[in-house]
Design an enzyme around this catalytic site. Structure first.
Site, mmCIF file in Angstrom:
data_model
loop_
_atom_site.group_PDB
_atom_site.id
_atom_site.type_symbol
_atom_site.label_atom_id
_atom_site.label_comp_id
_atom_site.label_asym_id
_atom_site.label_seq_id
_atom_site.Cartn_x
_atom_site.Cartn_y
_atom_site.Cartn_z
ATOM 1 N N TYR A 18 -24.732 -24.684 7.179
ATOM 2 C CA TYR A 18 -26.068 -24.130 7.070
ATOM 3 C C TYR A 18 -27.264 -24.107 8.272
ATOM 4 O O TYR A 18 -27.570 -23.348 8.943
ATOM 5 C CB TYR A 18 -26.610 -23.958 5.715
ATOM 6 C CG TYR A 18 -27.917 -23.249 5.422
ATOM 7 C CD1 TYR A 18 -27.837 -21.887 5.424
ATOM 8 C CD2 TYR A 18 -29.297 -23.737 5.252
ATOM 9 C CE1 TYR A 18 -28.909 -21.012 5.330
ATOM 10 C CE2 TYR A 18 -30.287 -23.024 4.994
ATOM 11 C CZ TYR A 18 -30.270 -21.662 5.078
ATOM 12 O OH TYR A 18 -31.401 -20.737 4.820
ATOM 13 N N LYS B 212 -28.496 -21.633 11.449
ATOM 14 C CA LYS B 212 -29.937 -21.358 11.621
ATOM 15 C C LYS B 212 -30.295 -21.670 13.076
ATOM 16 O O LYS B 212 -31.145 -20.841 13.674
ATOM 17 C CB LYS B 212 -31.010 -21.462 10.665
ATOM 18 C CG LYS B 212 -30.474 -21.056 9.259
ATOM 19 C CD LYS B 212 -30.670 -19.498 9.165
ATOM 20 C CE LYS B 212 -30.619 -19.158 7.871
ATOM 21 N NZ LYS B 212 -30.974 -17.609 7.838
HETATM 22 N N1 LIG Z 1 -34.809 -19.976 -0.324
HETATM 23 C C1 LIG Z 1 -35.232 -20.533 0.683
HETATM 24 O O1 LIG Z 1 -35.628 -21.672 0.416
HETATM 25 C C2 LIG Z 1 -35.103 -20.325 2.111
HETATM 26 C C3 LIG Z 1 -35.397 -21.341 2.787
HETATM 27 C C4 LIG Z 1 -35.272 -20.896 4.394
HETATM 28 C C5 LIG Z 1 -34.473 -19.675 4.696
HETATM 29 N N2 LIG Z 1 -34.134 -18.835 3.776
HETATM 30 C C6 LIG Z 1 -33.441 -17.617 4.254
HETATM 31 O O2 LIG Z 1 -34.046 -16.446 3.638
HETATM 32 C C7 LIG Z 1 -33.199 -15.407 3.536
HETATM 33 C C8 LIG Z 1 -33.014 -15.013 2.241
HETATM 34 O O3 LIG Z 1 -32.763 -15.868 1.367
HETATM 35 P P1 LIG Z 1 -33.041 -16.167 -0.265
HETATM 36 O O4 LIG Z 1 -33.569 -17.480 -0.665
HETATM 37 O O5 LIG Z 1 -33.658 -15.021 -0.759
HETATM 38 O O6 LIG Z 1 -31.473 -15.995 -0.829
HETATM 39 P P2 LIG Z 1 -30.689 -15.099 -2.003
HETATM 40 O O7 LIG Z 1 -31.570 -14.969 -3.158
HETATM 41 O O8 LIG Z 1 -29.365 -16.083 -2.063
HETATM 42 O O9 LIG Z 1 -30.484 -13.864 -1.261
HETATM 43 C C9 LIG Z 1 -29.587 -13.637 -0.143
HETATM 44 C C10 LIG Z 1 -29.137 -12.064 -0.062
HETATM 45 O O10 LIG Z 1 -28.457 -12.039 1.211
HETATM 46 C C11 LIG Z 1 -27.303 -10.993 0.821
HETATM 47 N N3 LIG Z 1 -26.019 -11.520 1.603
HETATM 48 C C12 LIG Z 1 -25.399 -12.349 1.470
HETATM 49 N N4 LIG Z 1 -24.095 -12.095 2.317
HETATM 50 C C13 LIG Z 1 -24.219 -10.980 2.701
HETATM 51 C C14 LIG Z 1 -23.698 -9.887 3.445
HETATM 52 N N5 LIG Z 1 -22.355 -10.366 3.922
HETATM 53 N N6 LIG Z 1 -24.032 -8.748 3.699
HETATM 54 C C15 LIG Z 1 -25.001 -8.348 3.007
HETATM 55 N N7 LIG Z 1 -25.792 -8.975 2.482
HETATM 56 C C16 LIG Z 1 -25.559 -10.411 2.118
HETATM 57 C C17 LIG Z 1 -27.261 -11.479 -0.698
HETATM 58 O O11 LIG Z 1 -26.522 -10.317 -1.429
HETATM 59 P P3 LIG Z 1 -25.552 -10.572 -2.735
HETATM 60 O O12 LIG Z 1 -26.730 -10.698 -3.762
HETATM 61 O O13 LIG Z 1 -24.586 -9.732 -2.648
HETATM 62 O O14 LIG Z 1 -24.870 -12.027 -2.546
HETATM 63 C C18 LIG Z 1 -28.555 -11.424 -1.153
HETATM 64 O O15 LIG Z 1 -29.043 -10.185 -1.377
HETATM 65 C C19 LIG Z 1 -31.745 -16.115 3.864
HETATM 66 O O16 LIG Z 1 -31.289 -15.892 5.141
HETATM 67 C C20 LIG Z 1 -31.978 -17.677 3.890
HETATM 68 O O17 LIG Z 1 -31.076 -18.236 4.682
HETATM 69 C C21 LIG Z 1 -34.235 -19.283 2.556
#
Ligand SMILES: NC(=O)c1ccc[n+]([C@@H]2O[C@H](COP(=O)([O-])OP(=O)(O)OC[C@H]3O[C@@H](n4cnc5c(N)ncnc54)[C@H](OP(=O)(O)O)[C@@H]3O)[C@@H](O)[C@H]2O)c1
Length: 242
Positions: free
Chosen positions: A165, A169
């Site tokens: 991961y 990034k």
């Molecule tokens: N949460 C954190 O603390 C955090 C920290 C730093 C960065 N981020 C970044 O923020 C972004 C959102 O993360 P989140 O925390 O909201 O995660 P999340 O709740 O797991 O949501 C991830 C989203 O990405 C979608 N996705 C995954 N693979 C996909 C694909 N092949 N095509 C289209 N959609 C896809 C998922 O769809 P499904 O529902 O179909 O799986 C879901 O809608 C990510 O890029 C993550 O790396 C998050």
């Protein structure tokens, strides 16, 4: 082009992406809810509409060429595209110790977090080029910062080991710099946003920020003025060291 600003948020069915869609919709924008699962996408669209957002569903798997091409066609039918938020992301499961990781896990993280972003940007660029204030926001993470990864001797200071991961990034950051260079003489501003540690499915809801708080930086970068930065890496508090 449509009179309303049109945005596409990938992975908008839940978590931070849903809140980015809600926040942009609250500004009166028309918002495409990009999501791969039909039922989850329609549920999110209905919820956003119930809150007064002009939302529409965009079937989208960022790892699939045909899906991304079809999404671009749908956006064109909806009036074009002004703002693309590449939010969809996966970890591949944490922790990921380098000595035990499978190459498949590393490939999955790069397929979605890097190649998925490239595929989506390149498919949407013809639409973005027609916009008067085009913006691209790539959702990164502070764990992608090599400066932060190496700033301390504590191996877990920036979270669990994540050899798939975190470097995905870092790769996304490097790729975004290349886009900013090529697009320097266009109106397109492209930046990286880091949401902080947010309670979502991605981390088993262990994060300390709400998805709404996590969405803030993407909304800021999506709504930059025409003289705003490009090729930057930001969290709410300001620029992050690379
Ligand atoms: N949460 C954190 O603390 C955090 C920290 C730093 C960065 N981020 C970044 O923020 C972004 C959102 O993360 P989140 O925390 O909201 O995660 P999340 O709740 O797991 O949501 C991830 C989203 O990405 C979608 N996705 C995954 N693979 C996909 C694909 N092949 N095509 C289209 N959609 C896809 C998922 O769809 P499904 O529902 O179909 O799986 C879901 O809608 C990510 O890029 C993550 O790396 C998050």
């Amino acid at each position: 082009m449509s009179e309303k600003t049109i945005a596409l948020v990938t992975g908008a069915n839940k978590g931070i992406g849903y809140e980015i869609a809600a926040g942009l919709g609250a500004r009166g924008w028309k918002v495409g809810v990009g999501a791969r699962d039909d039922a989850r996408r329609e549920e999110a669209v209905e919820k956003l509409r119930a809150d007064g957002v002009d939302a529409f569903g965009v079937p989208l798997d960022v790892t699939d060429d045909a899906s991304v091409t079809a999404a671009a066609r749908l956006l064109e039918e909806q009036g074009g595209l002004d703002v693309l938020v590449n939010n969809a992301g996966v970890t591949g499961g944490l922790p990921q110790n380098p000595t035990e990781v499978s190459v498949e896990t590393m490939r999955e993280a790069v397929e979605v977090n890097v190649f998925g972003v490239v595929r989506t940007i390149n498919a949407m660029l013809p639409l973005l080029r027609r916009s008067s204030s085009p913006r691209i926001v790539n959702m990164s993470s502070s764990v992608g910062s090599l400066a932060r990864q190496t700033a301390t001797d504590d191996p877990l200071a920036v979270g669990p080991l994540s050899v798939a991961y975190s470097p995905s990034k870092t790769y996304l950051n490097a790729v975004t710099i290349q886009y900013a260079k090529e697009l320097r003489d266009t109106d397109i501003l492209i930046n990286l946003g880091c949401p902080g540690f947010v309670a979502t499915d991605l981390n088993g809801f262990r994060g300390v920020r709400t998805p709404e708080e996590g969405a803030r930086i993407a909304i800021t970068l999506a709504t930059l003025p025409d003289d705003g930065p490009t090729g930057g890496y930001f969290e709410d508090a300001g620029p992050i060291p690379w």
